[in-house]
Design a protein around this motif. Structure first.
Motif, PDB file in Angstrom:
ATOM      1  N   ILE A  96       8.235  17.019  98.671  1.00 28.86           N
ATOM      2  CA  ILE A  96       6.910  16.026  99.027  1.00 28.86           C
ATOM      3  C   ILE A  96       7.021  15.059  99.767  1.00 28.86           C
ATOM      4  O   ILE A  96       6.364  14.944 100.699  1.00 28.86           O
ATOM      5  CB  ILE A  96       7.138  14.999  97.737  1.00 28.86           C
ATOM      6  N   TRP A  97       8.494  15.289 100.704  1.00 21.83           N
ATOM      7  CA  TRP A  97       8.696  14.911 102.263  1.00 21.83           C
ATOM      8  C   TRP A  97       8.900  15.625 102.727  1.00 21.83           C
ATOM      9  O   TRP A  97       7.993  14.957 104.378  1.00 21.83           O
ATOM     10  CB  TRP A  97      10.518  14.264 101.924  1.00 21.83           C
ATOM     11  N   HIS A 119       4.276  15.910 102.924  1.00 21.13           N
ATOM     12  CA  HIS A 119       3.335  14.450 102.383  1.00 21.13           C
ATOM     13  C   HIS A 119       2.498  14.855 101.396  1.00 21.13           C
ATOM     14  O   HIS A 119       1.695  13.698 101.877  1.00 21.13           O
ATOM     15  CB  HIS A 119       3.169  14.101 104.457  1.00 21.13           C
ATOM     16  N   ASN A 162       0.180  11.959  89.846  1.00 19.84           N
ATOM     17  CA  ASN A 162       0.586  11.414  90.706  1.00 19.84           C
ATOM     18  C   ASN A 162       2.646  13.001  90.722  1.00 19.84           C
ATOM     19  O   ASN A 162       2.777  13.461  89.559  1.00 19.84           O
ATOM     20  CB  ASN A 162       1.521  10.726  91.493  1.00 19.84           C
ATOM     21  N   LEU A 175       1.617  13.777  97.892  1.00 23.48           N
ATOM     22  CA  LEU A 175       1.903  12.782  96.811  1.00 23.48           C
ATOM     23  C   LEU A 175       0.676  12.759  95.847  1.00 23.48           C
ATOM     24  O   LEU A 175       1.645  12.233  94.461  1.00 23.48           O
ATOM     25  CB  LEU A 175       1.984  11.606  97.621  1.00 23.48           C
ATOM     26  N   THR A 176       0.112  13.205  95.416  1.00 23.19           N
ATOM     27  CA  THR A 176      -1.137  13.330  94.441  1.00 23.19           C
ATOM     28  C   THR A 176      -2.153  14.436  94.715  1.00 23.19           C
ATOM     29  O   THR A 176      -1.865  15.151  95.359  1.00 23.19           O
ATOM     30  CB  THR A 176      -1.400  12.136  94.281  1.00 23.19           C
TER      31      THR A 176
END
Ligand code: PLP
Length: 372
Positions: free
Chosen positions: A25-26, A29, A231, A31-32
């Motif tokens: 996820i990092w 980017h 999310n 997130l949802t």
């Protein structure tokens, strides 16, 4: 007192496992908005629950509320349900502008008493909303017969029944829709989360619109909707927890069986027997106290255990129909069994990893307690 035992404890993966799961996820980017973790969890739940259609939502309540909404029932229509449940079930009906009609429950498994459903049907009835209470599966054959006869929708509140099967069939396949909660305290959690398993593709489209503003693509908004998406962080927690779900249920089963062995011969205490047709998830450990035999009430035992650092729950008390906000809604008179069970039930601590020493201590406190 340092050895407090709470009624439940959330299942969690190791921190390393979760960190590994959220690392991508990092990089992305993302997130949802139905990202890779959301889709991965959705696919894994299709397999685990043995269903074709699953939609992930922000929590179990919105899953329930939006499912009811997706059926487009006329305002003021009636939904037959039970008051022996969590607040969410009744709220979801009322917040849709519908009227809950409360049906009594069975004394044995606390699910809706199907012999009493037909007497409550009127020309305004649109649906039956039963609850698989404590993971006890409702009398689905009778419910489906009645629903077919009167052309009613069936929406199961399956918040307690994650992963269970009945006669070999995954419970998520039952009814027009089945709703699960992935709240932190449930057998399977995504911290907060929920899902709807359903049959009809058109219903699925409406549900998706409700949870994502009715947006189909960048330029197309097809329907009036709200926001109830799951999310990526929640979905990642779900992916981790799902890896361990079978061992967690197994740990609950061991706890359940230890309790049952120790409390079996305890006079005045009735334990919850699991239907042989069901593979249980061992979500709760409710006991019923018969004060005529024990000499003490449910409330006495609750207070006594609390003083010893054992935090049980009067679950489900009060009945939802007795909440202040529902005082003036419909008939709440003809619910003798629900009232009786609600006044006598106590839910004991049960979770994956609950120490056998703690269970033994709880049972010996119960067995030696003689009332005040
Ligand atoms: C937990 C629960 C819900 C609501 O689920 P949330 O995820 O907490 O919103 C609904 N019905 C029942 C029976 C529940 O136990």
């Amino acid at each position: 007192m340092d050895n407090k035992v709470y009624v439940t404890r959330s299942s969690m993966p190791s921190m390393e496992e979760y960190v590994h799961e959220i690392e991508p996820i990092w990089d992305s980017h993302w997130l949802t908005n139905m990202g890779p973790k959301h889709d991965e969890l959705k696919n894994k739940l299709n397999d685990y629950l043995k269903v074709d259609n699953v939609e992930l939502l922000v929590n179990g309540h919105m899953a329930l509320e939006m499912s009811i909404q997706a059926f487009d029932f006329p305002k003021g229509a009636e939904v037959i349900t039970t008051p022996f449940t969590f607040a969410s079930t009744t709220h979801a009906i009322v917040r849709n502008g519908l009227v809950p009609v409360f049906c009594d429950i069975n004394p044995g498994d606390y699910t809706i008493d199907t012999n009493k459903i037909e007497g409550l049907i009127t020309n305004r009835t649109c649906a039956i909303l039963p609850v698989h209470v404590y993971g006890n599966i409702c009398d689905i054959e009778s419910i489906h017969n009645i629903a077919d006869k009167y052309k009613l929708k069936v929406i199961y509140d399956a918040a307690h029944a994650f992963g269970e099967t009945y006669k070999g069939l995954g419970v998520a396949n039952l009814g027009d829709a089945s709703i699960f909660s992935f709240h932190a305290t449930k057998v399977f959690n995504t911290i907060e989360g929920g899902a709807v398993c359903y049959r009809d593709a058109e219903f699925g489209r409406k549900l998706y619109n409700l949870k994502n503003f009715g947006i189909r693509d960048e330029e197309t908004v097809e329907a009036v909707g709200a926001n109830a998406k799951m999310n990526e962080f929640a979905a990642a927690m779900g992916v981790c927890n799902l890896r361990h779900i079978d061992e967690n249920i197994c740990s609950r089963k061991i706890a359940y069986e230890l309790y049952s062995g120790l409390l079996d011969d305890c006079l005045g205490i009735t334990i919850n027997r699991i239907n042989e047709m069901t593979t249980s998830n061992y979500s709760y450990y409710p006991i019923l106290i018969d004060s005529k035999i024990t000499g003490y009430s449910r409330d006495d035992l609750y207070t006594y255990l609390k003083a010893q650092g054992i935090f049980t729950r009067k679950y489900f008390y009060p009945l939802t129909c007795d909440f202040d906000c529902y005082k003036n809604i419909g008939s709440t008179n003809n619910l003798p069994v629900a009232r009786e069970i609600s006044s006598r039930v106590l839910t004991l601590p049960l979770y994956s990893g609950l120490a056998s020493d703690d269970i033994e201590r709880i049972c010996s406190l119960i067995k030696t307690y003689k009332g005040n």
